[in-house]
Design an enzyme around this catalytic site. Structure first.
Site, PDB file in Angstrom:
ATOM      1  N   GLU A  76     104.984 -48.542  67.228  1.00  0.00           N
ATOM      2  CA  GLU A  76     104.659 -48.777  65.825  1.00  0.00           C
ATOM      3  C   GLU A  76     105.319 -50.068  65.338  1.00  0.00           C
ATOM      4  O   GLU A  76     106.233 -50.600  65.974  1.00  0.00           O
ATOM      5  CB  GLU A  76     105.130 -47.606  64.971  1.00  0.00           C
ATOM      6  N   LYS A 100     112.816 -36.943  60.930  1.00  0.00           N
ATOM      7  CA  LYS A 100     113.991 -37.483  60.248  1.00  0.00           C
ATOM      8  C   LYS A 100     114.715 -36.364  59.507  1.00  0.00           C
ATOM      9  O   LYS A 100     114.089 -35.535  58.830  1.00  0.00           O
ATOM     10  CB  LYS A 100     113.575 -38.614  59.307  1.00  0.00           C
TER      11      LYS A 100
END
Length: 296
Positions: A21, A155
């Site tokens: 990414e 996360k």
């Protein structure tokens, strides 16, 4: 869509390719460190035997693989748009530079014929989602995108338990790599388990092949935890997370602005320790993704 010659040749020859990414370059790491780390991630993929394919939108054109000029444009540009899948068409129409999220990278990688993707951590269900309905588009995209994503879980600023429930509902396969615990990004163990465990790249690749044989369109998530000795100090993590969530609420940082805000907060409040952990996470995931791509 412009596919770099090296990547086109690798795909045509059946050599392993790993998608990367670009949001981590533009929004996840501070300048000027970001461009150096981007090159380190690509080198980690190469060293592990695969071809890196960093994905971004450059002047309105989807690029699968970035040359130096394109990488510098994404790393140094002042107005690089954070692009989920829904943002790709407007960014392209306006000839903008765009950095792709997990969702957008996954979708574009599969369209280009790439089946393995390395990132840091997934997006997921945000805390207080019962009131805000705030859930990352990563999850819905992975439910309909047959890619294998190597990550360090989701996360830890998110609601990990709710995210795992959503992944189950969306039929996304979750594998723990050499661990029965689902990692919490900065932490080796989020406090939640994984439904399946694999202990080698070859085992993960066998799951990839079985998914293809079934014709499933859902992703496989390979959760690759940091060794405990390399994780962020858990007490420091918990203290900074509490303070960061309160600061984000005061600043009104919600939606796609929440994660960059909290990652920057962690970087400042841990004196850079969280940044070093973040970089180590992505490098390890890039190496494992390359090994899985080669085995598959």
């Amino acid at each position: 869509m412009l596919i770099h010659d090296e990547i086109s040749e690798a795909l045509a020859a059946g050599r392993p390719v790993v998608a990367l990414e670009s949001t981590i370059i533009s929004h996840g790491l501070p300048r000027p460190r970001n461009i150096d780390v981007a090159r380190e991630i690509e080198a980690a993929v190469r060293d592990a035997g695969a071809v890196p394919a960093t994905i971004a939108v450059v002047s309105g054109e989807v690029r699968i693989g970035l040359d130096d000029a394109a990488l510098e444009a994404i790393a140094a540009g002042e107005e690089v748009v954070k692009c989920g899948v829904r943002d790709l068409a407007p960014a392209m129409a306006r000839k903008a530079h765009g950095a792709t999220t997990v969702a957008a990278t996954s979708m574009l990688a599969v369209r280009a014929g790439i089946g393995v993707f390395a990132t840091g951590g997934l997006g997921g269900v945000h805390r207080e989602a019962r009131e805000s309905w705030d859930e990352s588009a990563d999850l819905a995209t992975l439910a309909r995108t047959p890619i294998t994503v190597v990550c360090a879980g989701v996360k830890s600023i998110l609601d990990v338990g709710a995210t795992l429930e959503r992944l189950e509902t969306l039929n996304v396969t979750v594998l723990g790599y050499r661990s029965d615990a689902f990692p919490g990004f900065y932490l080796s163990d989020s406090g939640y388990g994984v439904p399946w465990r694999v202990d080698s790249a070859e085992e993960a690749a066998a799951v990839v092949r079985a998914r293809a044989a079934l014709g499933s369109d859902a992703a496989i998530v390979v959760a690759n935890p940091l060794p405990e000795a390399e994780q962020l100090d858990p007490a420091l993590h918990d203290r900074v997370l509490r303070a960061g969530l309160a600061a984000a609420a005061r600043a009104g940082a919600t939606g796609k602005d929440a994660t960059p805000f909290l990652l920057d907060f962690f970087h400042r409040e841990t004196d850079g320790a969280s940044l070093e952990v973040n970089i180590q996470i992505v490098l390890r995931n890039a190496q494992l993704a390359a090994a899985i791509a080669a085995a598959a």
